[in-house]
Write a protein that holds these residues in place. Sequence first.
Motif, PDB file in Angstrom:
ATOM      1  N   ARG A  57       0.827  -1.210   0.000  1.00 53.49           N
ATOM      2  CA  ARG A  57       0.000   0.000   0.000  1.00 53.49           C
ATOM      3  C   ARG A  57       0.862   1.261   0.000  1.00 53.49           C
ATOM      4  O   ARG A  57       0.560   2.223  -0.714  1.00 53.49           O
ATOM      5  CB  ARG A  57      -0.937  -0.011   1.206  1.00 53.49           C
ATOM      6  N   GLU A  58       1.918   1.273   0.781  1.00 52.01           N
ATOM      7  CA  GLU A  58       2.771   2.456   0.847  1.00 52.01           C
ATOM      8  C   GLU A  58       3.525   2.675  -0.460  1.00 52.01           C
ATOM      9  O   GLU A  58       3.838   3.814  -0.820  1.00 52.01           O
ATOM     10  CB  GLU A  58       3.750   2.348   2.022  1.00 52.01           C
ATOM     11  N   LEU A  59       3.828   1.597  -1.152  1.00 51.57           N
ATOM     12  CA  LEU A  59       4.501   1.708  -2.447  1.00 51.57           C
ATOM     13  C   LEU A  59       3.504   1.889  -3.593  1.00 51.57           C
ATOM     14  O   LEU A  59       3.913   1.991  -4.759  1.00 51.57           O
ATOM     15  CB  LEU A  59       5.351   0.461  -2.706  1.00 51.57           C
ATOM     16  N   GLU A  60       2.219   1.919  -3.263  1.00 54.74           N
ATOM     17  CA  GLU A  60       1.141   2.132  -4.236  1.00 54.74           C
ATOM     18  C   GLU A  60       1.163   1.083  -5.344  1.00 54.74           C
ATOM     19  O   GLU A  60       0.985   1.376  -6.526  1.00 54.74           O
ATOM     20  CB  GLU A  60       1.202   3.552  -4.820  1.00 54.74           C
ATOM     21  N   LEU A  61       1.394  -0.166  -4.930  1.00 52.91           N
ATOM     22  CA  LEU A  61       1.395  -1.286  -5.854  1.00 52.91           C
ATOM     23  C   LEU A  61       0.219  -2.202  -5.552  1.00 52.91           C
ATOM     24  O   LEU A  61      -0.126  -2.412  -4.378  1.00 52.91           O
ATOM     25  CB  LEU A  61       2.692  -2.097  -5.730  1.00 52.91           C
ATOM     26  N   LYS A  62      -0.376  -2.752  -6.598  1.00 51.94           N
ATOM     27  CA  LYS A  62      -1.371  -3.797  -6.413  1.00 51.94           C
ATOM     28  C   LYS A  62      -0.680  -5.046  -5.888  1.00 51.94           C
ATOM     29  O   LYS A  62       0.535  -5.205  -6.047  1.00 51.94           O
ATOM     30  CB  LYS A  62      -2.079  -4.089  -7.738  1.00 51.94           C
ATOM     31  N   PRO A  63      -1.438  -5.958  -5.250  1.00 53.18           N
ATOM     32  CA  PRO A  63      -0.802  -7.141  -4.668  1.00 53.18           C
ATOM     33  C   PRO A  63       0.073  -7.920  -5.649  1.00 53.18           C
ATOM     34  O   PRO A  63       1.196  -8.302  -5.313  1.00 53.18           O
ATOM     35  CB  PRO A  63      -1.993  -7.977  -4.188  1.00 53.18           C
ATOM     36  N   ARG A  64      -0.414  -8.145  -6.870  1.00 50.24           N
ATOM     37  CA  ARG A  64       0.382  -8.926  -7.819  1.00 50.24           C
ATOM     38  C   ARG A  64       1.559  -8.122  -8.349  1.00 50.24           C
ATOM     39  O   ARG A  64       2.591  -8.694  -8.703  1.00 50.24           O
ATOM     40  CB  ARG A  64      -0.509  -9.433  -8.965  1.00 50.24           C
ATOM     41  N   GLU A  65       1.442  -6.802  -8.403  1.00 49.12           N
ATOM     42  CA  GLU A  65       2.584  -5.968  -8.769  1.00 49.12           C
ATOM     43  C   GLU A  65       3.657  -6.049  -7.684  1.00 49.12           C
ATOM     44  O   GLU A  65       4.850  -6.162  -7.987  1.00 49.12           O
ATOM     45  CB  GLU A  65       2.142  -4.520  -8.967  1.00 49.12           C
ATOM     46  N   PHE A  66       3.227  -5.994  -6.430  1.00 49.21           N
ATOM     47  CA  PHE A  66       4.178  -6.085  -5.318  1.00 49.21           C
ATOM     48  C   PHE A  66       4.854  -7.457  -5.305  1.00 49.21           C
ATOM     49  O   PHE A  66       6.061  -7.571  -5.107  1.00 49.21           O
ATOM     50  CB  PHE A  66       3.462  -5.834  -3.995  1.00 49.21           C
ATOM     51  N   LEU A  71       8.353   2.828 -10.371  1.00 51.72           N
ATOM     52  CA  LEU A  71       8.339   1.461  -9.848  1.00 51.72           C
ATOM     53  C   LEU A  71       7.279   0.627 -10.549  1.00 51.72           C
ATOM     54  O   LEU A  71       7.515  -0.545 -10.879  1.00 51.72           O
ATOM     55  CB  LEU A  71       8.084   1.490  -8.338  1.00 51.72           C
ATOM     56  N   ARG A  72       6.128   1.196 -10.800  1.00 52.69           N
ATOM     57  CA  ARG A  72       5.066   0.448 -11.487  1.00 52.69           C
ATOM     58  C   ARG A  72       5.500   0.039 -12.890  1.00 52.69           C
ATOM     59  O   ARG A  72       5.148  -1.044 -13.373  1.00 52.69           O
ATOM     60  CB  ARG A  72       3.810   1.307 -11.576  1.00 52.69           C
ATOM     61  N   THR A  73       6.245   0.906 -13.558  1.00 55.45           N
ATOM     62  CA  THR A  73       6.674   0.580 -14.910  1.00 55.45           C
ATOM     63  C   THR A  73       7.637  -0.598 -14.911  1.00 55.45           C
ATOM     64  O   THR A  73       7.658  -1.392 -15.854  1.00 55.45           O
ATOM     65  CB  THR A  73       7.322   1.810 -15.560  1.00 55.45           C
ATOM     66  N   ARG A  74       8.417  -0.737 -13.859  1.00 50.91           N
ATOM     67  CA  ARG A  74       9.337  -1.874 -13.781  1.00 50.91           C
ATOM     68  C   ARG A  74       8.598  -3.203 -13.719  1.00 50.91           C
ATOM     69  O   ARG A  74       9.143  -4.222 -14.133  1.00 50.91           O
ATOM     70  CB  ARG A  74      10.231  -1.730 -12.549  1.00 50.91           C
ATOM     71  N   VAL A  75       7.403  -3.191 -13.159  1.00 47.49           N
ATOM     72  CA  VAL A  75       6.631  -4.431 -13.049  1.00 47.49           C
ATOM     73  C   VAL A  75       5.417  -4.395 -13.981  1.00 47.49           C
ATOM     74  O   VAL A  75       4.448  -5.129 -13.768  1.00 47.49           O
ATOM     75  CB  VAL A  75       6.190  -4.684 -11.588  1.00 47.49           C
ATOM     76  N   TRP A  76       5.483  -3.575 -15.000  1.00 48.59           N
ATOM     77  CA  TRP A  76       4.418  -3.507 -16.010  1.00 48.59           C
ATOM     78  C   TRP A  76       4.444  -4.788 -16.819  1.00 48.59           C
ATOM     79  O   TRP A  76       5.442  -5.121 -17.467  1.00 48.59           O
ATOM     80  CB  TRP A  76       4.637  -2.278 -16.882  1.00 48.59           C
TER      81      TRP A  76
END
Length: 322
Positions: A23-32, A72-77
Amino acid sequence: MTVQQCHEPGTAVAGVPFGRAARELELKPREFELAVQLGHVRTVAAGPGGRRRVPREEIERHTARPGFPDTLRTRVWVVGTAEGAELMGISPARFGRLARAGCFAPVRFYVNRYRAVVWHYLAADLVEFADASPDLLTGRTPPALRTALAEREDRRARTWRARRIDQLLALAEDPWERAAVMASVLGPEQLADAVPDPCERAYVSALRPELAYGRSNAPAGREVIDRVTLAAAPDEIERYRRRLTVALAEARVIRQAPMPKGPPVAGSQVVPALMAGEPMAATSGAPTTGTGGSPGVRQATPSGFRALWSWLRRRRAPLARD
């Protein structure tokens, strides 16, 4: 990309539970989940039972970066075939040929209602391949690639296994755990042949991590998943058997396998990835579905899609070094 995990063997380090860290990194569970597997978010051992957490300074490192959380989100896109082909500027048919030839490795998969395997890829990997091999994106398929496609099997499962094994080896902290990782791609008969000692085989079986999340309870679904997770070609089986033999020799130097107290446990009792972290919603392996899109694939707007493409091309070199 090498997975980097921080730990001090035998010590417990305070940190943030996985759910709160996501949540603090603003990632969805599967993104995290993917960020941890790929080493973008480092974890530490925290308490008994192999539970892991995210250091507070790791979260602060990401949140302080320019462009957070999009960088960070783009890295796990993650993209599927259609979106990946659009990203690379090629047809889905050509994309499929390149993927089957093993030009780039899938990062995850799921089995759909028709028991077909649906592969997902890291957008950053596709951009890197497109930059490095532009000649494979246009014109006729090179003769060498056509021959490889005609003579070899679909290599997507094989390249996915290799990638997943590397991730799990980076997380393993004990030589017996590393041996169990190597054993995880071998079927029961192959494992019995490679590890004839029953005590060692029971111990390795108890430590074997699950390569894929959300394994199906339906027999047909399990068969499909086994075809992806278990080595198939004789040369691949032999390669993992040799690596298992080396890993077992190293493990025996540290300690002998204990006598089994019960039947072998089919699944990991150690921490192969996120399973020892705080339980998180939507990590069961059932793919999430975006509005009007394929399961598990983030749907980008056309303007956002082009912006991410441009950003990935500018950031390809730093991504490879991280």
